[in-house]
Design an enzyme around this catalytic site. Sequence first.
Site, PDB file in Angstrom:
ATOM      1  N   GLN A  94      17.562  46.972  55.360  1.00 36.70           N
ATOM      2  CA  GLN A  94      19.447  47.157  54.921  1.00 36.70           C
ATOM      3  C   GLN A  94      20.062  45.789  56.016  1.00 36.70           C
ATOM      4  OE1 GLN A  94      20.669  50.627  52.020  1.00 36.70           O
ATOM      5  NE2 GLN A  94      19.470  51.570  54.052  1.00 36.70           N
ATOM      6  N   ASP A  97      21.230  42.332  60.927  1.00 41.39           N
ATOM      7  CA  ASP A  97      20.856  41.484  61.893  1.00 41.39           C
ATOM      8  C   ASP A  97      19.637  41.342  62.050  1.00 41.39           C
ATOM      9  OD1 ASP A  97      19.579  44.212  62.618  1.00 41.39           O
ATOM     10  OD2 ASP A  97      21.079  45.718  63.009  1.00 41.39           O
ATOM     11  N   HIS A 112      18.486  43.001  52.384  1.00 41.15           N
ATOM     12  CA  HIS A 112      19.853  42.385  51.941  1.00 41.15           C
ATOM     13  C   HIS A 112      19.777  41.664  52.882  1.00 41.15           C
ATOM     14  CE1 HIS A 112      21.633  46.896  51.519  1.00 41.15           C
ATOM     15  NE2 HIS A 112      20.659  46.443  50.112  1.00 41.15           N
ATOM     16  N   GLY A 179      19.142  56.082  59.651  1.00 44.17           N
ATOM     17  CA  GLY A 179      20.307  55.927  59.797  1.00 44.17           C
ATOM     18  C   GLY A 179      20.611  55.340  58.643  1.00 44.17           C
ATOM     19  N   LEU A 206      22.045  60.534  61.975  1.00 45.58           N
ATOM     20  CA  LEU A 206      22.688  61.164  62.772  1.00 45.58           C
ATOM     21  C   LEU A 206      23.185  62.295  61.707  1.00 45.58           C
ATOM     22  CD1 LEU A 206      24.339  61.066  65.003  1.00 45.58           C
ATOM     23  CD2 LEU A 206      26.342  59.916  64.584  1.00 45.58           C
TER      24      LEU A 206
HETATM   25  N1  APR Z   1      22.128  57.208  64.806  1.00 46.87           N
HETATM   26  C1  APR Z   1      21.259  57.509  63.248  1.00 46.87           C
HETATM   27  N2  APR Z   1      22.055  57.973  62.267  1.00 46.87           N
HETATM   28  C2  APR Z   1      23.384  57.178  62.803  1.00 46.87           C
HETATM   29  C3  APR Z   1      23.993  56.629  63.677  1.00 46.87           C
HETATM   30  C4  APR Z   1      23.391  56.708  65.220  1.00 46.87           C
HETATM   31  N3  APR Z   1      23.712  56.524  66.121  1.00 46.87           N
HETATM   32  N4  APR Z   1      25.141  56.307  63.932  1.00 46.87           N
HETATM   33  C5  APR Z   1      25.376  56.652  62.208  1.00 46.87           C
HETATM   34  N5  APR Z   1      24.268  57.330  61.878  1.00 46.87           N
HETATM   35  C6  APR Z   1      24.653  57.005  60.650  1.00 46.87           C
HETATM   36  C7  APR Z   1      25.327  57.445  59.586  1.00 46.87           C
HETATM   37  O1  APR Z   1      25.568  59.083  59.280  1.00 46.87           O
HETATM   38  C8  APR Z   1      25.343  57.283  58.400  1.00 46.87           C
HETATM   39  O2  APR Z   1      25.025  57.909  57.575  1.00 46.87           O
HETATM   40  O3  APR Z   1      24.145  55.608  59.633  1.00 46.87           O
HETATM   41  C9  APR Z   1      24.429  56.140  58.104  1.00 46.87           C
HETATM   42  C10 APR Z   1      25.109  55.114  57.941  1.00 46.87           C
HETATM   43  O4  APR Z   1      25.755  54.413  56.877  1.00 46.87           O
HETATM   44  P1  APR Z   1      26.349  53.639  56.002  1.00 46.87           P
HETATM   45  O5  APR Z   1      27.292  52.607  56.836  1.00 46.87           O
HETATM   46  O6  APR Z   1      26.638  53.355  54.896  1.00 46.87           O
HETATM   47  O7  APR Z   1      25.255  51.988  56.375  1.00 46.87           O
HETATM   48  P2  APR Z   1      23.724  51.974  55.660  1.00 46.87           P
HETATM   49  O8  APR Z   1      23.900  52.951  54.570  1.00 46.87           O
HETATM   50  O9  APR Z   1      22.683  50.361  56.205  1.00 46.87           O
HETATM   51  O10 APR Z   1      24.967  51.468  54.653  1.00 46.87           O
HETATM   52  C11 APR Z   1      24.155  50.345  53.345  1.00 46.87           C
HETATM   53  O11 APR Z   1      26.082  49.208  52.381  1.00 46.87           O
HETATM   54  O12 APR Z   1      27.127  47.875  52.130  1.00 46.87           O
HETATM   55  C12 APR Z   1      26.358  47.849  51.923  1.00 46.87           C
HETATM   56  O13 APR Z   1      25.347  46.147  52.939  1.00 46.87           O
HETATM   57  C13 APR Z   1      25.617  47.291  53.495  1.00 46.87           C
HETATM   58  O14 APR Z   1      23.429  47.076  54.199  1.00 46.87           O
HETATM   59  C14 APR Z   1      24.055  47.854  53.667  1.00 46.87           C
HETATM   60  C15 APR Z   1      24.233  48.991  52.833  1.00 46.87           C
END
Ligand code: APR
Length: 238
Positions: A94, A97, A112, A179, A206
Amino acid sequence: MTAKASSIVVLTGAGISKESGLDTFRDKGGVWSKFSIEEVATPEAFERDPHKVNEFYNARRSQLVQGDIAPNPAHEALVRLEAEWPGEVLVVTQNVDDLHDRAGQKNLIHMHGELLKVRCTGCESVRRWTDPVTTATPCPSCGQPGGLRPSVVWFGEMPFAMNRITAALATCGRFISVGTSGAVYPAAGFVRDAQLAGAHTTELNLELSEGSSYFDERRHGPAAEIVPAYVDELLRRM
Ligand code: APR
């Protein structure tokens, strides 16, 4: 090992790039605590205020090309999995980068889109782009100014390559989520699609995500530690 049992789909989200220095979206201090989705990440926002949307993506793009951002051991472990696993490994990210690409992942879908690409809303051409974009930037293909937009999927738009992803989920033997908060569909539903198809499902995150309870197996910790450990385990057991 059957073809089904041997193929793996890995879904990744912002958490895999956190230890590379990129912010996640929904964690404390994350991108959506500083910017409003409605103001920078919808087609309506781009129509209303293209300058503001361009500025948001220009800043994130310049962080990727100028900063000391690099793939971390979690990205590298997935490349090792692809190289050494006897079946197909498909990484569906998703993330916009390019850290999976830089790590050397070959079988990769950016569902995405990609921050380092722009699309012309006039002639639809897509090309790699590392500079800032303004409302005056002409499209290098058709010459029209004002039509370039980041080649990313905004809220309300259809993710890329859904047919290919759906087919891979329907035939995989293993689904691994890394993640991601499980807050955004359709990606948040992939674990159930894979499970319906009979795959073993693992969450590497995490902390507990919104969709944690759907997984057969959960491991919690920083991706740069738990992803290499899990990949080592899979490769040892094969
Ligand atoms: N290692 C593993 N997991 C991690 C770490 C880490 N160091 N740091 C944070 N996390 C976890 C968090 O606990 C969280 O559950 O990564 C997750 C990030 O979640 P989001 O910020 O919601 O990101 P993501 O799930 O990729 O978002 C999905 O939302 O806004 C849109 O288009 C954007 O692609 C993105 C989509």
